[in-house]
Write an enzyme that holds these catalytic residues in place. Structure first.
Site, PDB file in Angstrom:
ATOM      1  N   ASP A   1      -4.070   4.533   6.571  1.00  0.00           N
ATOM      2  CA  ASP A   1      -4.438   3.151   6.854  1.00  0.00           C
ATOM      3  C   ASP A   1      -5.908   3.123   7.267  1.00  0.00           C
ATOM      4  OD1 ASP A   1      -4.797   0.628   7.945  1.00  0.00           O
ATOM      5  OD2 ASP A   1      -3.117   0.767   9.353  1.00  0.00           O
TER       6      ASP A   1
ATOM      7  N   ASP B   1      -7.598   0.307   7.851  1.00  0.00           N
ATOM      8  CA  ASP B   1      -7.860  -0.991   8.473  1.00  0.00           C
ATOM      9  C   ASP B   1      -8.716  -1.871   7.553  1.00  0.00           C
ATOM     10  OD1 ASP B   1      -6.277  -0.481  10.651  1.00  0.00           O
ATOM     11  OD2 ASP B   1      -7.903   0.056  11.989  1.00  0.00           O
TER      12      ASP B   1
ATOM     13  N   ASN C   1       6.385  -2.380   3.392  1.00  0.00           N
ATOM     14  CA  ASN C   1       6.263  -1.857   4.751  1.00  0.00           C
ATOM     15  C   ASN C   1       7.561  -2.142   5.512  1.00  0.00           C
ATOM     16  OD1 ASN C   1       5.552  -1.087   7.324  1.00  0.00           O
ATOM     17  ND2 ASN C   1       4.063  -2.736   7.639  1.00  0.00           N
TER      18      ASN C   1
ATOM     19  N   TYR D   1       2.788   9.073   5.333  1.00  0.00           N
ATOM     20  CA  TYR D   1       1.941   7.917   5.632  1.00  0.00           C
ATOM     21  C   TYR D   1       1.311   8.127   7.000  1.00  0.00           C
ATOM     22  CZ  TYR D   1       0.450   3.133   6.544  1.00  0.00           C
ATOM     23  OH  TYR D   1      -0.301   2.025   6.845  1.00  0.00           O
TER      24      TYR D   1
ATOM     25  N   GLU E   1       1.657  -7.599   2.934  1.00  0.00           N
ATOM     26  CA  GLU E   1       2.180  -7.431   4.285  1.00  0.00           C
ATOM     27  C   GLU E   1       3.071  -8.586   4.708  1.00  0.00           C
ATOM     28  OE1 GLU E   1       3.331  -5.618   6.373  1.00  0.00           O
ATOM     29  OE2 GLU E   1       1.719  -4.879   7.673  1.00  0.00           O
TER      30      GLU E   1
ATOM     31  N   HIS F   1      -5.429   2.401   2.250  1.00  0.00           N
ATOM     32  CA  HIS F   1      -5.397   0.956   1.990  1.00  0.00           C
ATOM     33  C   HIS F   1      -6.382   0.254   2.915  1.00  0.00           C
ATOM     34  CE1 HIS F   1      -2.803   0.055   5.503  1.00  0.00           C
ATOM     35  NE2 HIS F   1      -2.010   1.024   5.114  1.00  0.00           N
TER      36      HIS F   1
ATOM     37  N   ARG G   1      -4.463  -4.142   0.826  1.00  0.00           N
ATOM     38  CA  ARG G   1      -3.439  -4.827   1.625  1.00  0.00           C
ATOM     39  C   ARG G   1      -3.889  -6.270   1.838  1.00  0.00           C
ATOM     40  NH1 ARG G   1      -1.744  -3.556   7.959  1.00  0.00           N
ATOM     41  NH2 ARG G   1      -1.867  -5.740   8.598  1.00  0.00           N
TER      42      ARG G   1
ATOM     43  N   ASP H   1      -3.437  -1.728  18.516  1.00  0.00           N
ATOM     44  CA  ASP H   1      -3.863  -1.723  17.110  1.00  0.00           C
ATOM     45  C   ASP H   1      -4.682  -2.971  16.814  1.00  0.00           C
ATOM     46  OD1 ASP H   1      -4.075  -1.189  14.395  1.00  0.00           O
ATOM     47  OD2 ASP H   1      -2.118  -2.065  13.928  1.00  0.00           O
TER      48      ASP H   1
ATOM     49  N   CYS I   1      -1.671  -6.231  14.259  1.00  0.00           N
ATOM     50  CA  CYS I   1      -0.528  -5.767  13.487  1.00  0.00           C
ATOM     51  C   CYS I   1      -0.105  -6.837  12.501  1.00  0.00           C
ATOM     52  CB  CYS I   1       0.625  -5.426  14.425  1.00  0.00           C
ATOM     53  SG  CYS I   1       2.186  -5.123  13.572  1.00  0.00           S
TER      54      CYS I   1
ATOM     55  N   GLU J   1      -7.506  -3.692   4.211  1.00  0.00           N
ATOM     56  CA  GLU J   1      -6.889  -5.016   4.352  1.00  0.00           C
ATOM     57  C   GLU J   1      -7.916  -6.134   4.378  1.00  0.00           C
ATOM     58  OE1 GLU J   1      -5.934  -5.187   9.089  1.00  0.00           O
ATOM     59  OE2 GLU J   1      -5.204  -3.460   7.947  1.00  0.00           O
TER      60      GLU J   1
END
Length: 301
Positions: A89, A91, A213, A48, A191, A116, A161, A62, A126, A118
């Site tokens: 990821d 985002d 996660n 990952y 999440e 993924h 996500r 982040d 986060c 989101e």
């Protein structure tokens, strides 16, 4: 030696097979290319690549500061060092639907197995922090639809996500998961689930793979593989675990040098020179030139 001998297309086929195998897939987070090789050597299913880790490695929080180019380049450097599938990821997709579409093709080109996307606003945060904001369902669905439409390899995985659980509750997360699958998502990443019953609720809502996660210091308890498999989770990530471990060790070593004037007390916890050379496959480069590795490794017993 050099890079992986397994093509991105082969990795994507293997990833799909793993997800449908009935065995929960474990994906530790790599913080650099060499750590991906270590993950493979230890027998994990895949790698990952966390957006938080990529940002933190640049000294950034982040919050959506990294660009598509930065993510694609670094994720590609990691992916090419391992035969394992690599999920990154992405985002919020780095922009509007047309930007999301370009992101998918750049990540395909970089050799990733999937990504993924989101449903937070940008700047995001986060997923295990409070005060998140999510976009409306239409906007979230457009992101996923653009991603699914843009891919050229049908085995490149588009995962959605959703962070809506923290904003509107579990029922909203179930509804959104179903809608994102309808928009084209191949898998769902819910999440910040509170407990195993919430993972089970997402599992009941959709018939695509579900990701858990297991990040430290977050909203979720650190459930075991057996616990997650029992509620129907198909894949688990440990996104920042190796970065936290490495930085923790680095900080302790620096403290030792500062306190003692030498790193001697920390040497026993370090990766040896011999082990490092083994990981980078140093000796195999004699294939090109026999003078590359023709010495005894200092300190090897």
């Amino acid at each position: 030696m050099l890079y992986s001998a397994t093509t991105p297309e082969q990795k994507r086929v293997a990833f799909r097979a793993g997800l449908s195998s009935g065995t929960l897939q474990q994906y530790p987070g790599a913080f650099n290319p060499l750590s991906a090789r270590l993950i493979q050597e230890k027998g994990f299913d895949g790698v990952y690549i966390s957006g938080a880790v990529l940002a933190n490695d640049l000294g950034l929080p982040d919050i959506g500061l990294t660009t598509l180019t930065e993510v694609a380049v670094r994720a590609g450097q990691i992916a090419r060092m391992t035969d394992l599938p690599c999920i990154v990821d992405a985002d919020t997709g780095f922009g509007e639907p047309m930007n999301v579409a370009r992101s998918i093709q750049e990540l395909e080109n970089a050799g990733l197995t999937g990504c993924h996307i989101e449903d937070q606003f940008n700047p995001k945060r986060c997923g295990h922090l409070d005060g998140k904001n999510v976009v409306d369902l239409d906007t979230a669905s457009k992101r996923i639809r653009a991603a699914a439409d843009a891919r050229r390899d049908p085995n490149f995985l588009i995962m959605a996500r959703t962070d809506v659980r923290a904003v509107d509750g579990l029922k909203a997360a179930q509804d959104r998961a179903r809608a994102l699958v309808d928009a084209g998502a191949d898998a769902i990443f819910p999440e910040a689930m509170k407990d195993l019953t919430e993972f089970a609720a997402i599992r009941a809502a959709v018939d695509v793979p579900v990701l858990a996660n297991m990040t430290e210091f977050g909203k979720s308890e650190l459930f075991t593989v057996d616990q997650l498999a029992a509620v129907g989770v198909n894949m688990v990530i440990y996104p920042v675990t190796l970065l936290r471990s490495a930085m923790g060790a680095a900080e302790r070593t620096l403290d030792a040098i500062k306190a003692n004037g030498t790193q001697e007390s920390a040497v026993g916890q370090m990766l040896t020179r011999a082990r490092l050379y083994e990981l980078v496959d140093y000796e195999s480069y004699n294939h090109f030139d026999t003078s590359v590795f023709n010495f005894q490794i200092p300190g090897k017993h």
